[in-house]
Design a protein around this motif. Structure first.
Motif, PDB file in Angstrom:
ATOM      1  N   MET A   1     -36.551  40.168 -20.495  1.00  0.00           N
ATOM      2  CA  MET A   1     -37.574  39.738 -21.439  1.00  0.00           C
ATOM      3  C   MET A   1     -37.059  39.798 -22.878  1.00  0.00           C
ATOM      4  SD  MET A   1     -40.287  38.539 -20.068  1.00  0.00           S
ATOM      5  CE  MET A   1     -41.009  38.339 -21.677  1.00  0.00           C
ATOM      6  N   ASP A   2     -36.328  40.875 -23.198  1.00  0.00           N
ATOM      7  CA  ASP A   2     -35.771  40.978 -24.555  1.00  0.00           C
ATOM      8  C   ASP A   2     -34.848  39.801 -24.844  1.00  0.00           C
ATOM      9  OD1 ASP A   2     -37.051  43.369 -25.258  1.00  0.00           O
ATOM     10  OD2 ASP A   2     -35.474  44.586 -24.349  1.00  0.00           O
ATOM     11  N   ALA A   3     -34.008  39.462 -23.879  1.00  0.00           N
ATOM     12  CA  ALA A   3     -33.068  38.362 -24.076  1.00  0.00           C
ATOM     13  C   ALA A   3     -33.796  37.025 -24.190  1.00  0.00           C
ATOM     14  CB  ALA A   3     -32.071  38.327 -22.914  1.00  0.00           C
ATOM     15  N   ALA A   4     -34.831  36.822 -23.372  1.00  0.00           N
ATOM     16  CA  ALA A   4     -35.584  35.574 -23.421  1.00  0.00           C
ATOM     17  C   ALA A   4     -36.312  35.431 -24.749  1.00  0.00           C
ATOM     18  CB  ALA A   4     -36.571  35.502 -22.263  1.00  0.00           C
ATOM     19  N   LEU A   5     -36.857  36.531 -25.258  1.00  0.00           N
ATOM     20  CA  LEU A   5     -37.549  36.514 -26.543  1.00  0.00           C
ATOM     21  C   LEU A   5     -36.564  36.205 -27.668  1.00  0.00           C
ATOM     22  CD1 LEU A   5     -40.622  37.214 -27.057  1.00  0.00           C
ATOM     23  CD2 LEU A   5     -39.809  39.360 -28.016  1.00  0.00           C
ATOM     24  N   GLU A   6     -35.421  36.850 -27.636  1.00  0.00           N
ATOM     25  CA  GLU A   6     -34.400  36.607 -28.661  1.00  0.00           C
ATOM     26  C   GLU A   6     -33.901  35.168 -28.596  1.00  0.00           C
ATOM     27  OE1 GLU A   6     -32.161  37.241 -31.894  1.00  0.00           O
ATOM     28  OE2 GLU A   6     -33.579  38.691 -31.051  1.00  0.00           O
ATOM     29  N   GLY A   7     -33.904  34.585 -27.388  1.00  0.00           N
ATOM     30  CA  GLY A   7     -33.474  33.196 -27.251  1.00  0.00           C
ATOM     31  C   GLY A   7     -34.369  32.230 -27.999  1.00  0.00           C
ATOM     32  N   VAL A   8     -35.675  32.492 -28.024  1.00  0.00           N
ATOM     33  CA  VAL A   8     -36.596  31.625 -28.767  1.00  0.00           C
ATOM     34  C   VAL A   8     -36.333  31.753 -30.265  1.00  0.00           C
ATOM     35  CG1 VAL A   8     -39.011  31.050 -29.190  1.00  0.00           C
ATOM     36  CG2 VAL A   8     -38.322  31.890 -26.943  1.00  0.00           C
ATOM     37  N   HIS A   9     -36.072  32.981 -30.727  1.00  0.00           N
ATOM     38  CA  HIS A   9     -35.755  33.186 -32.147  1.00  0.00           C
ATOM     39  C   HIS A   9     -34.463  32.463 -32.520  1.00  0.00           C
ATOM     40  CE1 HIS A   9     -35.060  34.973 -35.998  1.00  0.00           C
ATOM     41  NE2 HIS A   9     -34.077  35.740 -35.559  1.00  0.00           N
ATOM     42  N   ARG A  10     -33.435  32.586 -31.695  1.00  0.00           N
ATOM     43  CA  ARG A  10     -32.157  31.919 -31.986  1.00  0.00           C
ATOM     44  C   ARG A  10     -32.302  30.402 -31.979  1.00  0.00           C
ATOM     45  NH1 ARG A  10     -29.890  35.597 -28.296  1.00  0.00           N
ATOM     46  NH2 ARG A  10     -29.651  33.872 -26.827  1.00  0.00           N
ATOM     47  N   ALA A  11     -33.256  29.896 -31.189  1.00  0.00           N
ATOM     48  CA  ALA A  11     -33.463  28.442 -31.119  1.00  0.00           C
ATOM     49  C   ALA A  11     -34.147  27.888 -32.365  1.00  0.00           C
ATOM     50  CB  ALA A  11     -34.277  28.099 -29.883  1.00  0.00           C
ATOM     51  N   GLY A  12     -34.658  28.779 -33.238  1.00  0.00           N
ATOM     52  CA  GLY A  12     -35.232  28.294 -34.488  1.00  0.00           C
ATOM     53  C   GLY A  12     -36.593  28.844 -34.840  1.00  0.00           C
ATOM     54  N   MET A  13     -37.189  29.665 -33.984  1.00  0.00           N
ATOM     55  CA  MET A  13     -38.491  30.253 -34.296  1.00  0.00           C
ATOM     56  C   MET A  13     -38.291  31.433 -35.248  1.00  0.00           C
ATOM     57  SD  MET A  13     -41.751  30.213 -33.959  1.00  0.00           S
ATOM     58  CE  MET A  13     -41.868  28.973 -32.645  1.00  0.00           C
ATOM     59  N   PRO A  14     -38.956  31.440 -36.433  1.00  0.00           N
ATOM     60  CA  PRO A  14     -38.750  32.564 -37.349  1.00  0.00           C
ATOM     61  C   PRO A  14     -39.057  33.907 -36.712  1.00  0.00           C
ATOM     62  CG  PRO A  14     -39.904  30.775 -38.457  1.00  0.00           C
ATOM     63  CD  PRO A  14     -39.827  30.400 -37.013  1.00  0.00           C
ATOM     64  N   GLY A  15     -40.213  34.010 -36.048  1.00  0.00           N
ATOM     65  CA  GLY A  15     -40.570  35.264 -35.418  1.00  0.00           C
ATOM     66  C   GLY A  15     -41.544  35.067 -34.284  1.00  0.00           C
ATOM     67  N   LEU A  16     -41.499  35.946 -33.297  1.00  0.00           N
ATOM     68  CA  LEU A  16     -42.439  35.885 -32.175  1.00  0.00           C
ATOM     69  C   LEU A  16     -42.537  37.270 -31.553  1.00  0.00           C
ATOM     70  CD1 LEU A  16     -40.817  34.287 -29.008  1.00  0.00           C
ATOM     71  CD2 LEU A  16     -39.482  34.838 -31.040  1.00  0.00           C
ATOM     72  N   PHE A  17     -43.646  37.499 -30.852  1.00  0.00           N
ATOM     73  CA  PHE A  17     -43.844  38.774 -30.180  1.00  0.00           C
ATOM     74  C   PHE A  17     -44.717  38.542 -28.965  1.00  0.00           C
ATOM     75  CE2 PHE A  17     -46.471  38.268 -33.898  1.00  0.00           C
ATOM     76  CZ  PHE A  17     -47.758  38.602 -33.528  1.00  0.00           C
ATOM     77  N   ALA A  18     -44.631  39.442 -28.000  1.00  0.00           N
ATOM     78  CA  ALA A  18     -45.297  39.202 -26.719  1.00  0.00           C
ATOM     79  C   ALA A  18     -45.573  40.516 -26.007  1.00  0.00           C
ATOM     80  CB  ALA A  18     -44.435  38.299 -25.833  1.00  0.00           C
ATOM     81  N   GLU A  19     -46.500  40.430 -25.050  1.00  0.00           N
ATOM     82  CA  GLU A  19     -46.738  41.524 -24.108  1.00  0.00           C
ATOM     83  C   GLU A  19     -46.800  40.935 -22.709  1.00  0.00           C
ATOM     84  OE1 GLU A  19     -49.820  45.037 -24.262  1.00  0.00           O
ATOM     85  OE2 GLU A  19     -50.661  43.450 -22.993  1.00  0.00           O
ATOM     86  N   VAL A  20     -46.106  41.572 -21.773  1.00  0.00           N
ATOM     87  CA  VAL A  20     -46.161  41.198 -20.358  1.00  0.00           C
ATOM     88  C   VAL A  20     -46.654  42.402 -19.573  1.00  0.00           C
ATOM     89  CG1 VAL A  20     -44.827  40.480 -18.330  1.00  0.00           C
ATOM     90  CG2 VAL A  20     -44.306  39.498 -20.578  1.00  0.00           C
ATOM     91  N   ARG A  21     -47.600  42.150 -18.696  1.00  0.00           N
ATOM     92  CA  ARG A  21     -48.107  43.206 -17.817  1.00  0.00           C
ATOM     93  C   ARG A  21     -47.834  42.818 -16.365  1.00  0.00           C
ATOM     94  NH1 ARG A  21     -53.969  45.211 -20.318  1.00  0.00           N
ATOM     95  NH2 ARG A  21     -53.310  45.309 -22.503  1.00  0.00           N
ATOM     96  N   ASP A  22     -47.356  43.781 -15.605  1.00  0.00           N
ATOM     97  CA  ASP A  22     -47.132  43.601 -14.173  1.00  0.00           C
ATOM     98  C   ASP A  22     -47.694  44.838 -13.481  1.00  0.00           C
ATOM     99  OD1 ASP A  22     -46.332  43.031 -11.641  1.00  0.00           O
ATOM    100  OD2 ASP A  22     -44.196  42.897 -12.077  1.00  0.00           O
ATOM    101  N   GLY A  23     -48.933  44.719 -13.012  1.00  0.00           N
ATOM    102  CA  GLY A  23     -49.596  45.885 -12.468  1.00  0.00           C
ATOM    103  C   GLY A  23     -49.777  46.931 -13.559  1.00  0.00           C
ATOM    104  N   ASP A  24     -49.259  48.124 -13.324  1.00  0.00           N
ATOM    105  CA  ASP A  24     -49.376  49.205 -14.306  1.00  0.00           C
ATOM    106  C   ASP A  24     -48.237  49.197 -15.314  1.00  0.00           C
ATOM    107  OD1 ASP A  24     -51.693  50.142 -13.114  1.00  0.00           O
ATOM    108  OD2 ASP A  24     -50.598  51.465 -11.739  1.00  0.00           O
ATOM    109  N   GLN A  25     -47.252  48.342 -15.115  1.00  0.00           N
ATOM    110  CA  GLN A  25     -46.128  48.289 -16.047  1.00  0.00           C
ATOM    111  C   GLN A  25     -46.459  47.363 -17.216  1.00  0.00           C
ATOM    112  OE1 GLN A  25     -42.180  47.792 -14.292  1.00  0.00           O
ATOM    113  NE2 GLN A  25     -43.097  48.044 -12.264  1.00  0.00           N
TER     114      GLN A  25
END
Length: 368
Positions: A1-25
């Motif tokens: 997830m960290d790498a995928a998020l950084e990939g969007v930033h490197r592609a030209g997005m100034p900034g982004l943030f996210a939350e993913v939930r998988d059950g209790d994680q």
């Protein structure tokens, strides 16, 4: 997830943030900057304008009134708002048609913002109206009149429907008519507080309170470099797209909604009954009542593995929410630049590396 998020930033997005939930994680992450001038970083707990994700909140508030008998889902809107949708159209357009965008009522935005054209008229567009109306206080009744008096985009109940903010401004007026409270009060009391969302609000002024990012609008490359529109009077959409929230609150809301904790099971079933609707990007999507199956889930809409949610866009800010039907996997995402695709000679948005990077991020978030 960290790498995928950084990939969007490197592609030209100034900034982004996210939350993913998988059950209790729970995973939260951020990449890039909240302010391109100072380099201040984005953080995953920032508050953000989530645009038309607000429509799911509004739809839930309407369906609560349907459950209490105050609104008839298939009643004509003329029963409640005869002056706003007069004549035969008011008798033909039902509350359901407003919720699923099959009313045939046109979008009012090109009339409120004369230099901004919607798809497929982007070749004639320009960003001047954004600066002209940064602090304009719009009257919702006047905006509705723009949409109602504009040429119809279809017959009431016809499909495919056409996505139109006019529909949801009418639903806002409907809530106020039947509850005697403002729509902001109704949605706050019955949806936001019911879901226990501590960082979510419908703003009354042009500012985002609390930690937040600047919001950079590119308008298809016509604003270069992209300009900050984080301070903006949101009366141009009101409680149909003005919500401020966090990725944690958005995931909590959609998790509770799909668990039947915001509206009852029968109302939730109605929300998940879809019809074809032409989106603001000109694509035909399946759309329910303020809720729709999300592109890329690769599952039939009624499959327990399908993802449901909504996207949102304001000037400079975007958000996406998707929750698996069983509630066990969720993504809430916020980005601080919009309309990064430049137009070709015919006015069609061209592919951009951000598009592919976002698709990768969503795939990793949904499927691990």
């Amino acid at each position: 997830m960290d790498a995928a998020l950084e990939g969007v930033h490197r592609a030209g997005m100034p900034g982004l943030f996210a939350e993913v939930r998988d059950g209790d994680q729970v995973w939260r992450g951020a990449a890039g900057v909240a302010d391109v001038a100072t380099g201040r970083p984005v953080t995953a707990d920032m508050r953000h304008r989530v645009g038309s994700i607000t429509k799911t909140f509004t739809a839930a508030a309407v369906l609560q009134q349907v459950e209490s008998g105050q609104i008839g889902l298939d009643a004509p809107i003329a029963r409640y708002l005869p002056k706003l949708v007069p004549g035969e159209r008011g008798d033909a357009i039902t509350v359901r048609m407003l919720l699923n965008h099959t009313s045939g009522l046109a979008e009012y935005l090109p009339y409120a913002y004369p230099s901004l054209k919607a798809f497929p008229d982007l070749a004639e567009t320009g960003p001047q109206s954004l600066d002209d109306h940064r602090h304009t206080r719009f009257d919702p009744v006047e905006l509705i009149e723009m949409g109602v008096t504009a040429p119809a985009v279809g017959a009431p109940g016809g499909t495919p429907g056409v996505y139109s903010n006019t529909n949801y401004l009418l639903l806002v007026q409907l809530l106020e008519q039947v509850t005697g409270a403002t729509a902001e009060e109704c949605i706050t009391r019955n949806v936001i507080e019911r879901a226990g969302l501590c960082d979510t609000e419908l703003p009354t002024g042009p500012h985002v309170d609390g930690p937040h990012s600047r919001l950079y609008e590119s308008w298809f490359g016509m604003i270069d470099p992209p300009r900050d529109y984080s301070v903006f009077d949101m009366s141009w959409v009101g409680p149909s797209a003005s919500l401020i929230s966090t990725v944690a609150d958005i995931n909590r809301f959609f998790g509770m909604l799909l668990a039947g904790d915001i509206v009852g099971p029968s109302s939730l079933a109605q929300m998940r009954r879809t019809v074809p609707v032409v989106s603001q990007e000109g694509r035909v999507i399946d759309y329910g009542l303020g809720l729709h199956p999300m592109e890329g889930s690769a599952r039939p809409a009624q499959d327990p593995g399908a993802f449901w949610g909504h996207g949102g866009s304001v000037w400079g800010g975007g958000a996406l929410a998707m929750t698996r039907a069983d509630g066990k996997r969720q993504l809430a995402l916020a980005v601080n630049m919009q309309r990064w695709n430049r137009l070709d000679a015919s006015g069609r948005p061209q592919p951009h590396p951000i598009d592919a990077a976002l698709a990768t991020l969503c795939r990793v978030a949904m499927h691990g």
